[in-house]
Design a protein around this motif. Structure first.
Motif, mmCIF file in Angstrom:
data_model
loop_
_atom_site.group_PDB
_atom_site.id
_atom_site.type_symbol
_atom_site.label_atom_id
_atom_site.label_comp_id
_atom_site.label_asym_id
_atom_site.label_seq_id
_atom_site.Cartn_x
_atom_site.Cartn_y
_atom_site.Cartn_z
ATOM 1 N N MET A 65 0.851 -1.156 -0.117
ATOM 2 C CA MET A 65 -0.301 -0.079 -0.063
ATOM 3 C C MET A 65 0.680 1.135 0.134
ATOM 4 O O MET A 65 1.814 1.141 0.583
ATOM 5 C CB MET A 65 -0.754 0.058 1.120
ATOM 6 C CG MET A 65 -1.804 1.143 1.550
ATOM 7 S SD MET A 65 -2.825 0.959 2.615
ATOM 8 C CE MET A 65 -4.370 1.700 2.120
ATOM 9 N N ALA A 66 0.494 2.331 -0.894
ATOM 10 C CA ALA A 66 1.209 3.420 -0.899
ATOM 11 C C ALA A 66 1.146 4.245 0.443
ATOM 12 O O ALA A 66 0.234 4.376 1.046
ATOM 13 C CB ALA A 66 0.670 4.496 -2.057
ATOM 14 N N THR A 67 2.258 4.778 0.663
ATOM 15 C CA THR A 67 2.153 5.824 1.901
ATOM 16 C C THR A 67 1.568 6.917 1.695
ATOM 17 O O THR A 67 1.496 7.554 0.627
ATOM 18 C CB THR A 67 3.667 6.111 2.464
ATOM 19 O OG1 THR A 67 4.472 6.077 1.159
ATOM 20 C CG2 THR A 67 4.362 5.321 3.395
ATOM 21 N N GLU A 68 0.808 7.415 2.837
ATOM 22 C CA GLU A 68 0.099 8.472 2.566
ATOM 23 C C GLU A 68 0.960 9.784 2.844
ATOM 24 O O GLU A 68 1.817 9.939 3.302
ATOM 25 C CB GLU A 68 -1.074 8.915 3.969
ATOM 26 C CG GLU A 68 -1.949 7.835 4.111
ATOM 27 C CD GLU A 68 -2.932 8.304 3.000
ATOM 28 O OE1 GLU A 68 -3.411 9.474 2.594
ATOM 29 O OE2 GLU A 68 -3.530 7.379 2.278
ATOM 30 N N LYS A 69 0.969 10.610 1.654
ATOM 31 C CA LYS A 69 1.511 11.946 1.910
ATOM 32 C C LYS A 69 0.851 13.008 2.382
ATOM 33 O O LYS A 69 -0.364 13.140 2.061
ATOM 34 C CB LYS A 69 1.971 12.309 0.386
ATOM 35 C CG LYS A 69 2.904 11.336 -0.303
ATOM 36 C CD LYS A 69 3.667 11.553 -1.630
ATOM 37 C CE LYS A 69 4.574 10.706 -2.114
ATOM 38 N NZ LYS A 69 5.500 11.295 -3.092
ATOM 39 N N LYS A 70 1.470 13.867 3.255
ATOM 40 C CA LYS A 70 0.802 14.584 4.062
ATOM 41 C C LYS A 70 1.053 16.206 3.294
ATOM 42 O O LYS A 70 1.935 16.239 2.431
ATOM 43 C CB LYS A 70 1.387 14.654 5.373
ATOM 44 C CG LYS A 70 1.051 13.454 5.999
ATOM 45 C CD LYS A 70 1.212 13.544 7.605
ATOM 46 C CE LYS A 70 0.792 12.130 8.096
ATOM 47 N NZ LYS A 70 0.061 12.266 9.234
ATOM 48 N N GLU A 129 4.675 17.563 2.753
ATOM 49 C CA GLU A 129 5.262 17.108 1.570
ATOM 50 C C GLU A 129 4.684 17.918 0.349
ATOM 51 O O GLU A 129 5.470 18.342 -0.473
ATOM 52 C CB GLU A 129 4.930 15.637 1.509
ATOM 53 C CG GLU A 129 5.618 14.694 2.600
ATOM 54 C CD GLU A 129 5.260 13.283 2.615
ATOM 55 O OE1 GLU A 129 6.187 12.495 2.279
ATOM 56 O OE2 GLU A 129 4.049 12.997 2.943
#
Length: 163
Positions: free
Chosen positions: A1-6, A9
């Motif tokens: 699963m792709a990491t959440e970008k905040k 970023e």
């Protein structure tokens, strides 16, 4: 699963985008100034070059505030806008419509900058980056004033002359 970008970023990426854009704009301004016929328009470009150098310095300050190196990422949008401006200069620069074409191209650049600085300012507020927000707000106001100045030049002579 792709990491959440905040948002931090996204803020950093957009900061890199406008930093690249400002550096490209600095390279383009002398070409536009050289193509301008009106002394007022040439002077406006000289002023904008000085102002853009200040904007670059402010961006470098914001990079420091977020603990990142001042580094740009290629911005396809500004590349396209500047390429379009070069085309307008080639197609219309020597004609009676030259200054109107140059002003229109410069305003496309200003409008792009206004969107970027407006977004970054809002994100800085959301992220609690008050010092960055102040710097971005200053630049946003200057970009809007430059756009208004270009409109004034267009209205005062360039559009009428081109007609």
């Amino acid at each position: 699963m792709a990491t959440e970008k905040k948002l931090e970023e996204l803020f950093h990426h957009t900061l890199q985008d406008i930093y690249y854009a400002e550096k490209q704009i600095l390279k383009a301004i002398p070409k536009m100034a050289a193509g301008a016929k009106s002394p007022e328009l040439k002077k406006a470009f000289e002023h904008h070059k000085d102002q853009t150098e200040v904007h670059v310095t402010r961006l470098e300050d914001v990079f420091k505030m977020i603990g990142q190196p001042a580094k740009g990422v290629k911005c396809d949008a500004i590349e396209g806008i500047l390429k379009e401006g070069e085309g307008a200069l080639e197609d219309f620069g020597k004609s009676i419509s030259g200054d109107a074409a140059i002003i229109a191209a410069a305003q496309a650049v200003e409008h792009y900058e206004i969107t970027r600085y407006g977004t970054l300012r809002r994100w800085a507020k959301v992220l609690g980056m008050n010092d960055a927000q102040v710097l971005l707000e200053m630049t946003l106001k200057e970009e809007a004033a430059t756009d208004e100045g270009l409109t004034s030049l267009a209205d005062s002579y360039a559009n009428k002359q081109a007609a």
